[in-house]
Design a protein around this motif. Sequence first.
Motif, PDB file in Angstrom:
ATOM      1  N   ASP A  58       0.822  -1.213   0.000  1.00 32.21           N
ATOM      2  CA  ASP A  58       0.000   0.000   0.000  1.00 32.21           C
ATOM      3  C   ASP A  58       0.859   1.268   0.000  1.00 32.21           C
ATOM      4  OD1 ASP A  58      -2.012  -1.827   0.135  1.00 32.21           O
ATOM      5  OD2 ASP A  58      -2.963  -1.036   1.932  1.00 32.21           O
ATOM      6  N   LEU A  59       1.973   1.228   0.734  1.00 34.07           N
ATOM      7  CA  LEU A  59       2.864   2.390   0.753  1.00 34.07           C
ATOM      8  C   LEU A  59       3.422   2.685  -0.636  1.00 34.07           C
ATOM      9  CD1 LEU A  59       5.071   2.127   4.004  1.00 34.07           C
ATOM     10  CD2 LEU A  59       3.329   3.819   3.469  1.00 34.07           C
ATOM     11  N   LEU A  60       3.922   1.637  -1.298  1.00 35.69           N
ATOM     12  CA  LEU A  60       4.529   1.839  -2.615  1.00 35.69           C
ATOM     13  C   LEU A  60       3.495   2.300  -3.636  1.00 35.69           C
ATOM     14  CD1 LEU A  60       7.139   1.773  -4.207  1.00 35.69           C
ATOM     15  CD2 LEU A  60       6.704  -0.625  -4.729  1.00 35.69           C
ATOM     16  N   ASN A  61       2.299   1.731  -3.584  1.00 34.91           N
ATOM     17  CA  ASN A  61       1.241   2.151  -4.507  1.00 34.91           C
ATOM     18  C   ASN A  61       0.849   3.605  -4.267  1.00 34.91           C
ATOM     19  OD1 ASN A  61       0.827  -0.168  -6.108  1.00 34.91           O
ATOM     20  ND2 ASN A  61      -0.339  -1.156  -4.484  1.00 34.91           N
ATOM     21  N   ALA A  62       0.780   3.996  -2.983  1.00 28.82           N
ATOM     22  CA  ALA A  62       0.434   5.383  -2.649  1.00 28.82           C
ATOM     23  C   ALA A  62       1.515   6.349  -3.121  1.00 28.82           C
ATOM     24  CB  ALA A  62       0.228   5.518  -1.143  1.00 28.82           C
ATOM     25  N   ILE A  63       2.780   5.956  -2.949  1.00 29.50           N
ATOM     26  CA  ILE A  63       3.904   6.800  -3.382  1.00 29.50           C
ATOM     27  C   ILE A  63       3.932   6.904  -4.900  1.00 29.50           C
ATOM     28  CG2 ILE A  63       6.437   6.883  -3.510  1.00 29.50           C
ATOM     29  CD1 ILE A  63       6.432   5.715  -0.634  1.00 29.50           C
ATOM     30  N   ALA A  64       3.727   5.791  -5.596  1.00 33.40           N
ATOM     31  CA  ALA A  64       3.724   5.801  -7.066  1.00 33.40           C
ATOM     32  C   ALA A  64       2.604   6.686  -7.601  1.00 33.40           C
ATOM     33  CB  ALA A  64       3.577   4.376  -7.593  1.00 33.40           C
ATOM     34  N   LYS A  65       1.438   6.641  -6.955  1.00 27.57           N
ATOM     35  CA  LYS A  65       0.315   7.476  -7.376  1.00 27.57           C
ATOM     36  C   LYS A  65       0.613   8.954  -7.132  1.00 27.57           C
ATOM     37  CE  LYS A  65      -4.683   8.006  -6.756  1.00 27.57           C
ATOM     38  NZ  LYS A  65      -5.886   7.528  -6.027  1.00 27.57           N
ATOM     39  N   THR A  66       1.239   9.235  -5.979  1.00 29.60           N
ATOM     40  CA  THR A  66       1.566  10.621  -5.631  1.00 29.60           C
ATOM     41  C   THR A  66       2.599  11.205  -6.584  1.00 29.60           C
ATOM     42  OG1 THR A  66       1.106  10.187  -3.289  1.00 29.60           O
ATOM     43  CG2 THR A  66       2.463  12.104  -3.782  1.00 29.60           C
ATOM     44  N   GLU A  67       3.623  10.391  -6.910  1.00 27.57           N
ATOM     45  CA  GLU A  67       4.728  10.877  -7.756  1.00 27.57           C
ATOM     46  C   GLU A  67       4.526  10.581  -9.243  1.00 27.57           C
ATOM     47  OE1 GLU A  67       7.409  12.778  -6.448  1.00 27.57           O
ATOM     48  OE2 GLU A  67       5.806  12.788  -4.935  1.00 27.57           O
ATOM     49  N   LYS A  68       3.385   9.952  -9.566  1.00 22.48           N
ATOM     50  CA  LYS A  68       3.000   9.724 -10.972  1.00 22.48           C
ATOM     51  C   LYS A  68       4.008   8.869 -11.748  1.00 22.48           C
ATOM     52  CE  LYS A  68       0.253  13.973 -11.384  1.00 22.48           C
ATOM     53  NZ  LYS A  68       0.236  14.250  -9.947  1.00 22.48           N
ATOM     54  N   PHE A  69       4.371   7.712 -11.180  1.00 20.00           N
ATOM     55  CA  PHE A  69       5.146   6.733 -11.944  1.00 20.00           C
ATOM     56  C   PHE A  69       4.467   5.373 -11.818  1.00 20.00           C
ATOM     57  CE2 PHE A  69       7.053   6.712  -7.714  1.00 20.00           C
ATOM     58  CZ  PHE A  69       7.328   5.387  -7.452  1.00 20.00           C
ATOM     59  N   ASN A  70       4.693   4.525 -12.812  1.00 23.26           N
ATOM     60  CA  ASN A  70       4.007   3.237 -12.898  1.00 23.26           C
ATOM     61  C   ASN A  70       4.893   2.117 -12.379  1.00 23.26           C
ATOM     62  OD1 ASN A  70       1.710   4.386 -14.230  1.00 23.26           O
ATOM     63  ND2 ASN A  70       2.901   4.410 -16.132  1.00 23.26           N
ATOM     64  N   ILE A  71       4.280   1.182 -11.669  1.00 26.54           N
ATOM     65  CA  ILE A  71       5.019   0.036 -11.138  1.00 26.54           C
ATOM     66  C   ILE A  71       4.262  -1.251 -11.426  1.00 26.54           C
ATOM     67  CG2 ILE A  71       6.143   1.318  -9.265  1.00 26.54           C
ATOM     68  CD1 ILE A  71       4.000   0.038  -7.373  1.00 26.54           C
ATOM     69  N   SER A  72       5.014  -2.357 -11.483  1.00 25.74           N
ATOM     70  CA  SER A  72       4.421  -3.695 -11.459  1.00 25.74           C
ATOM     71  C   SER A  72       5.201  -4.471 -10.411  1.00 25.74           C
ATOM     72  CB  SER A  72       4.518  -4.379 -12.826  1.00 25.74           C
ATOM     73  OG  SER A  72       5.858  -4.470 -13.248  1.00 25.74           O
ATOM     74  N   MET A  73       4.491  -5.072  -9.478  1.00 24.24           N
ATOM     75  CA  MET A  73       5.136  -5.757  -8.359  1.00 24.24           C
ATOM     76  C   MET A  73       5.133  -7.266  -8.573  1.00 24.24           C
ATOM     77  SD  MET A  73       4.021  -3.593  -4.966  1.00 24.24           S
ATOM     78  CE  MET A  73       5.302  -4.380  -3.980  1.00 24.24           C
ATOM     79  N   ASP A  74       6.272  -7.882  -8.326  1.00 27.36           N
ATOM     80  CA  ASP A  74       6.400  -9.339  -8.382  1.00 27.36           C
ATOM     81  C   ASP A  74       6.740  -9.836  -6.990  1.00 27.36           C
ATOM     82  OD1 ASP A  74       5.832  -9.588 -11.031  1.00 27.36           O
ATOM     83  OD2 ASP A  74       7.909  -9.600 -11.698  1.00 27.36           O
ATOM     84  N   PHE A  75       5.912 -10.724  -6.472  1.00 30.71           N
ATOM     85  CA  PHE A  75       6.071 -11.220  -5.108  1.00 30.71           C
ATOM     86  C   PHE A  75       6.760 -12.583  -5.166  1.00 30.71           C
ATOM     87  CE2 PHE A  75       2.596  -8.268  -5.382  1.00 30.71           C
ATOM     88  CZ  PHE A  75       2.827  -7.418  -4.315  1.00 30.71           C
ATOM     89  N   VAL A  76       8.072 -12.556  -5.051  1.00 27.97           N
ATOM     90  CA  VAL A  76       8.883 -13.737  -5.343  1.00 27.97           C
ATOM     91  C   VAL A  76       9.609 -14.305  -4.118  1.00 27.97           C
ATOM     92  CG1 VAL A  76       9.248 -13.127  -7.758  1.00 27.97           C
ATOM     93  CG2 VAL A  76      10.796 -12.209  -6.023  1.00 27.97           C
ATOM     94  N   GLY A  77       9.434 -13.697  -2.954  1.00 30.18           N
ATOM     95  CA  GLY A  77      10.180 -14.132  -1.774  1.00 30.18           C
ATOM     96  C   GLY A  77      11.362 -13.203  -1.515  1.00 30.18           C
ATOM     97  N   PHE A  78      11.752 -13.088  -0.235  1.00 35.28           N
ATOM     98  CA  PHE A  78      12.757 -12.086   0.144  1.00 35.28           C
ATOM     99  C   PHE A  78      14.092 -12.307  -0.550  1.00 35.28           C
ATOM    100  CE2 PHE A  78      16.223 -10.549   2.817  1.00 35.28           C
ATOM    101  CZ  PHE A  78      15.870  -9.212   2.953  1.00 35.28           C
ATOM    102  N   GLN A  79      14.668 -13.522  -0.402  1.00 39.46           N
ATOM    103  CA  GLN A  79      16.000 -13.751  -0.968  1.00 39.46           C
ATOM    104  C   GLN A  79      15.992 -13.662  -2.480  1.00 39.46           C
ATOM    105  OE1 GLN A  79      18.846 -13.978   0.930  1.00 39.46           O
ATOM    106  NE2 GLN A  79      19.779 -13.713  -1.082  1.00 39.46           N
ATOM    107  N   THR A  80      14.915 -14.149  -3.096  1.00 36.31           N
ATOM    108  CA  THR A  80      14.808 -14.054  -4.556  1.00 36.31           C
ATOM    109  C   THR A  80      14.696 -12.604  -4.988  1.00 36.31           C
ATOM    110  OG1 THR A  80      13.691 -16.204  -4.580  1.00 36.31           O
ATOM    111  CG2 THR A  80      13.536 -14.872  -6.568  1.00 36.31           C
TER     112      THR A  80
END
Length: 483
Positions: A58-80
């Motif tokens: 939620d933090l990253l999505n809120a920041i991306a919306k505020t600063e107007k840049f696009n992201i795609s998140m991949d949930f792959v595990g911490f070490q990966t």
Amino acid sequence: MKKNLLMLFTLFIALFTITSVKADDKPVKNNYRIASDSLFAPFEFQNSEKKYVGIDVDLLNAIAKTEKFNISMDFVGFQTAVDQTQAGHADGMIAGMSITDERKNVFDFSDPYFTANATIAVKKGTKNITSYKSLKDKTVGVKNGTASQEFITKNKDKYGYKVKVFDAADTMYASLGTGSIDAFMDDEPVVKYAILQGQKFETPIKPEKIGEYGFAVKKGTNPELISMFNAGLAKIKANGKYDKIVAKYMGNEASDDKKVDESTMIGIIKNNWEQLASGLGYTIALTLISFVLALIVGIIFGLFSVSPSKFLRGFTKVYVDLVRGVPLMVLAIFIFYGIPNLIESITGHTSPLNDFAAGVIALTLNASAYIAEIVRGGVNSVPTGQMEASRSLGVSYVKTMQRVILPQAVKITIPSLVNQFIISLKDTTIISAIGLIELLQTGKIIVARNFQSFKVYGLIAIIYLIVILALTIFARRLERNMK
């Protein structure tokens, strides 16, 4: 005159500097790929609707919306996520990553977005653990690569406890339940969230401040991402959005997953059958594609190994010994991370490899080495007199192999080849080390939400058992028909 010129020059430099800073804050890509953990509630986890949520998300999505840049998140595990960011597969990562001096040598960090405390958790009702001194001669669990691990290892000799390292929280929590560890240390928000979800834990020792979390990029790359993250973080803290996000997951109502009952096997299947089917689909696709390719490569090398050519026999021996001498997990990690890094160091360009393709290559190489030996054994088991008799009649070596030796060798090798297919099917679980969400990794994601490790892993074991039994029955019928 000189004074005016000096003022104009100073103003020009100031304007240029401001323009440069603003330019740095602008996105230079249409979309940024951000890697993250998949099993770290309440920072990132799948909710009952199969959507990834959490403080980090939620933090990253809120920041991306505020600063107007696009992201795609991949949930792959911490070490990966760490490995993918280092290798250039991801532009950045957010996964409850503590900012340390060692990591600063590899990553550029944002301003801290969360102060991390770690706490010792024990089974509810435990009376004999009230301080670090009372942990003497006991076993303390900790997750690999975390700040908690650094703290626990550093104080091991001081307090006299033993340390057991885990790759994921679910197995660590289950180990506390079974008694194989006496306590564990994990981030305080994570432990609190687990307790809210019904885990029978308690935290008898005062938490330790172990550091601060930061958003990270590979050192020297994507500086605009750090600038935009910092700017966005300051804005959402100022307007109160940050506090609302944290309260959403760490307040008393932070139990998103009571909507669906997953306390029973039926409930788990009902709510997760599509996800499990998708994981099984990836597992079967990975197995089939890699095995067909391995069969082709293995047969070629198997025939090379019985060739009259000394060079071909020697070449095959080197290939088989080399591939069989490297564990599959090491091979998969080397292909996925090592080869792109090697190409980047030579060409200067990043060339990320798809995780599915890397998994196929690793499984193909691994299985082909064993299939080559199966083929060699099958050909050698055909009596040598048949080759000699055929050659004495003037039949060429190639035609003798095609019409006399190989038809018999195929019948001999079928049981071993089916067995190798089953092994390849089970080996797909190892490929989850590079972030591919096959059946086992799907189970881990479900467990991270509902903490029903016994039921979920039991269900996955049943699925594997059904598939492998079906293959075994098919193999026996095929063998009978061939005879």
